[in-house]
Structures are given as structure tokens and as C-alpha cells.
Write a protein that holds these residues in place. Structure first.
Motif, PDB file in Angstrom:
ATOM      1  N   THR A   1     -32.342  -3.254  20.830  1.00  0.00           N
ATOM      2  CA  THR A   1     -31.312  -2.641  21.654  1.00  0.00           C
ATOM      3  C   THR A   1     -29.922  -3.041  21.182  1.00  0.00           C
ATOM      4  O   THR A   1     -28.988  -2.231  21.203  1.00  0.00           O
ATOM      5  CB  THR A   1     -31.538  -3.030  23.126  1.00  0.00           C
ATOM      6  N   LEU A   2     -29.779  -4.261  20.731  1.00  0.00           N
ATOM      7  CA  LEU A   2     -28.521  -4.700  20.140  1.00  0.00           C
ATOM      8  C   LEU A   2     -28.192  -3.846  18.919  1.00  0.00           C
ATOM      9  O   LEU A   2     -27.041  -3.447  18.717  1.00  0.00           O
ATOM     10  CB  LEU A   2     -28.634  -6.175  19.747  1.00  0.00           C
ATOM     11  N   GLY A   3     -29.202  -3.522  18.120  1.00  0.00           N
ATOM     12  CA  GLY A   3     -29.008  -2.657  16.947  1.00  0.00           C
ATOM     13  C   GLY A   3     -28.567  -1.257  17.338  1.00  0.00           C
ATOM     14  O   GLY A   3     -27.693  -0.667  16.688  1.00  0.00           O
ATOM     15  N   VAL A   4     -29.144  -0.727  18.402  1.00  0.00           N
ATOM     16  CA  VAL A   4     -28.734   0.597  18.879  1.00  0.00           C
ATOM     17  C   VAL A   4     -27.264   0.554  19.298  1.00  0.00           C
ATOM     18  O   VAL A   4     -26.476   1.428  18.928  1.00  0.00           O
ATOM     19  CB  VAL A   4     -29.628   1.084  20.040  1.00  0.00           C
ATOM     20  N   GLY A   5     -26.883  -0.489  20.029  1.00  0.00           N
ATOM     21  CA  GLY A   5     -25.490  -0.618  20.461  1.00  0.00           C
ATOM     22  C   GLY A   5     -24.525  -0.751  19.297  1.00  0.00           C
ATOM     23  O   GLY A   5     -23.462  -0.139  19.290  1.00  0.00           O
TER      24      GLY A   5
END
Length: 191
Positions: A73-77
């Protein structure tokens, strides 16, 4: 014990030195038990959240390591911050989105691709690893070469906004660091 915090908390803690802000949503936070080597003892079986941020294991509805899911999710952000669009769009439907995730079928827009640094692109690729067990830990993310670049940019922007070293230079910078360190320390103590 370790805390699993939803994306908004993890993401904004990650960039706190740059933005000096905490934005939180404790709606789906939980304690995660770790074994003596730091492995997750209890996997999560909660399959919710904004689909565009969900990693493959959540879309598959299999028990998952919530800490590794947070890394995805950090990567998506990070991808959204750089590219201004989602890497995987929920409007495609879960099946197509999962297929694209597994194939790593995401791309920066051409003009953004040309402007983005190699370390930024490498970090996005590392975070958007489809296999949860191969995703980095948050400690490994913070040790990535791109992260110090953020700190350098923040210092440069601060220097510009304060009129250079003469306008507020080192003392303001040390105050900034102290504020950030105190904020992070108080957050850690409350756990």
C-alpha cells in the motif's frame, strides 16, 4: 507485539520529515504478534479497504501478513504521488486488477518517467512486489537510497523558503529535526 496500521498512518509516518504532518485513520489498526525473529504469528483474515490499494493477497482473499500488505500500500501511495494516477484501478474489477498486479503491469506516464530518478522507480518496483514474502520490511524501505533524497529535498525546500542560510539556516533546521524526532518519539511511546 507490533502495530499494523492502515495505509494512511504508515504512509504519512514514512514522509513525516518532508511534510511535518500526521494524518491518521485508526479504523482498522490492530496489534500483530511477532515471533522471536520478527515473523508474524497471526495472519490477518480481514479483506477490506480501498481495492485500488489492496495487494494481491487481499484480492485473493487468503490470510496475509498485514505488515507486508502495508508495504504494498505504501508503494501504491508513492506511485500515486509520483504519477498522479493509480497503478491499478478498481474500476477494472478485482480479477483484472489482480492479473495486472501479478504481471507488474503498471507504468509511469511518459513525461513523469523521464523526470523520475532511478532510485524512485526502483523503490516503487520494490514496494509493488506481487509476492508478499519478497517485499521489503519498513526498515529496509527506510534504508533505500531514495529515502535520503527526500530528506535532502526537504532541507533544500526549507532553505529556499527561509531565504537561504542567512535567513534562518542551521538553527531553524535543527529545530525542524528536533520537532520531527520529538513527534516520532512521542508516537513510539504511546504504543
Amino acid at each position: 507485539m507490533f502495530y499494523h496500521l492502515p495505509f494512511r498512518i504508515l504512509f504519512f509516518h514514512f514522509v513525516v520529515y518532508f511534510f511535518l504532518a500526521f494524518i491518521s485513520d485508526y479504523g482498522f489498526s490492530r496489534l500483530v504478534e511477532l515471533d522471536s525473529r520478527g515473523g508474524v504469528l497471526t495472519k490477518s483474515e480481514t479483506f477490506c479497504g480501498t481495492m485500488s490499494y489492496n495487494p494481491p493477497e487481499i484480492l485473493r482473499k487468503v490470510p496475509y501478513n498485514p505488515l507486508r500488505a502495508d508495504i504494498w500500500t505504501l508503494g501504491v501511495g508513492l506511485f500515486i504521488m509520483a504519477n498522479q494516477v493509480y497503478p491499478f484501478d478498481r474500476h477494472e474489477g478485482a480479477k483484472r486488477m489482480l492479473q495486472r498486479q501479478l504481471e507488474r503491469d503498471y507504468h509511469l506516464q511518459a513525461d513523469i518517467q523521464a523526470k523520475s530518478s532511478g532510485p524512485l522507480k526502483a523503490l516503487i518496483d520494490l514496494l509493488l512486489e506481487p509476492a508478499a514474502e519478497r517485499r521489503p520490511s519498513i526498515t529496509e524501505v527506510l534504508a533505500h537510497p531514495w529515502v535520503p533524497i527526500i530528506h535532502q529535498e526537504a532541507a533544500r525546500l526549507q532553505e529556499k523558503s527561509s531565504g537561504g542560510a542567512a535567513g534562518g539556516g542551521p538553527s531553524d533546521k535543527s529545530k525542524q529535526t528536533k520537532i520531527n524526532d520529538n513527534t516520532l518519539n512521542s508516537t513510539n511511546k504511546s504504543r
